[in-house]
Enzyme design. Sequence first.
Site, PDB file in Angstrom:
ATOM      1  N   ASP A 365      31.635  44.042  37.703  1.00 34.63           N
ATOM      2  CA  ASP A 365      32.942  44.365  38.282  1.00 34.63           C
ATOM      3  C   ASP A 365      34.001  44.397  37.158  1.00 34.63           C
ATOM      4  O   ASP A 365      34.407  43.345  36.693  1.00 34.63           O
ATOM      5  CB  ASP A 365      33.315  43.355  39.379  1.00 34.63           C
ATOM      6  N   GLU A 560      34.821  35.016  27.118  1.00 29.16           N
ATOM      7  CA  GLU A 560      33.953  35.590  28.153  1.00 29.16           C
ATOM      8  C   GLU A 560      33.222  36.841  27.675  1.00 29.16           C
ATOM      9  O   GLU A 560      32.065  37.068  28.031  1.00 29.16           O
ATOM     10  CB  GLU A 560      34.833  35.935  29.362  1.00 29.16           C
TER      11      GLU A 560
END
Length: 622
Positions: A365, A560
């Site tokens: 996503d 991340e």
Amino acid sequence: MNSQNSEFTLEVEPTFQRLVSVADTDADKKITVEDQKNPDFYLIDSNGKKVPVQRTYYLSNLLQELAQARAEGKDSLSITLDEIQVPPSRRISERIENFFWDDLTRTIDREGITRILEDTKASDGVQRIYVPYGDQEGIDYFRDLQEELGFEMVILPEEITPEYVKSINTKPGILALALEDGEGVPFVVPGGRFNEMYGWDSYFEGVGLLVDDRIDLAKAMVENFVYQINHYGKILNANRSYYLTRTQPPFMSSFVREVYEAMAEDDKEWLRTSLEAAVKEYEQVWMEEGKRLTENGLNRYFAEGLRIPPETEEGHFEEVLKEFAAKHNMPVDEFEQKFQEGIIEDKALDQYFVHDRTLRESGHDTSWRLENRAAHLNTVDLNSLLYKYEKDFAYLIDEYFEGEFIHSSGRVYTPEYWSKKAETRKKLMNRYLWNEEEGSFFDYNFKKGEQTGYISATNFYPLWSKMASEEQAQKMVENLMSHLKATGGILSSAKVSVEQEATNEVQRQWDYPNGWAPHQMLLWKGLLHYGYEEEAQELIYRWLWMITRNAVDYNGTIPEKYDVVDATHKVYAEYGNVGTEFDYITTSGFGWMNASYQFGLELLEPEYIEELDELTPPDQIF
């Protein structure tokens, strides 16, 4: 005595303040390459000699050690120059093993509940825990705690429908996980704003935990997956109330197998319970016809739910809603409210959000690969993962259950049953997903009856699942190295595919130029499965070099994701980059990034680790 081995005894607060005043010239509470160079910082050894500490990396290491001592309430710190000047790969790895995993570990119980509840996701100001209808132990436990700790316990209905989930979207809360002997079964969270147990993140975190011999913690995470399957009907996107209709990429069989084979004891009952849950998930989540199983026999992601996904950032769907508001001739805010309340019906917009929720279920996503078509795709990644389930089930039953596994449902499973399922899936993947001319697997749009042609790291999952033939693997590796190799590792997707599919200038975070830990880890292992050692070593090195260089230059930052083209953590697509906001020291890094570093170091040849510590650019080696 050599100054390298001399021990310096530092007064923590005065040294900390002096270091910050000298070296943190931009006052961002970090020492990075963006600070002005100032060589005038020194320590005094036991002989009264001034010993300079000059390089950015060494100064930031000292800052981190002082910050750690400060956080622990220490007045003094004893440290050697060797400890300040430790090779970077060793320092990063030791911090992951000794600090980061513990800082990312959570429990949902008396001891740990406050840490999870005190975050920004309770939009109405009320902290809630939702407990499954059938978990009486959990209901009793949290009922006793709710008044004391100031949260509201809600018992979920026996049947959880999309309508019910939508009705509680304005009352979000954490979903209970497993309890054992009155304590929460622990799990690892990704980090930053992600303060809950995520689906596929957990498997990759588990790989890192096993490298670091944290077997009990990895085992506990499998047990929480078992709880989710048995009480929520699926492995959740994450244990938040608004994810009740959504799962994530399936890695349960791999997780069970790898944890069990790492365990010192032969706990056959644990394996039986875990395998039961994995088979249940396979049958009930993935193989129900008309949902995630399509008519051609292959699978798709398909997240249920109604209207706008509530967890997205404000304004995320602004452009889409503007288009539909104009169609209905009303202001965007009014249209959004009426659409959410069901006053306005619009099948085209409903379909858009089916694809959007499905895209989120895929874990990617967002990406132009899946935009506005995710629910119509038999994806390479999903079918590779389910092929791996089938092969794992065959192996586990043959190896540990003497060729016969009697499920609690009464069904009897054999290795032959699962091997046949895997062989059927392989044939279907070769029929629908393999493109001989391009030498690649591609996602298949079963509504249009055609492959998408989108070049993505997910096209190469058959290497990891060992589904590809040797001939296919050779072509795939050539494509991987030519289309997706970048300075810092493997691209999420090819630039040419983004240019062909993008309908606006919005950069999707799971696309070029970004790279993500799970893709690297899966494809390293896939290359090694087929004997492509040199290619694997190169891609591992590129990824670890990028992480190491960024950590050295930016005060230990382990974020991340990365832009692997420019080899930087400065990624601003969509939600930005989690794990970059901290003062003086990062205490947790980011879950699957930590895992990829530990896993990569375990696979990397010693000669390349030496180059890594010298920060030798990959293009000077390969």
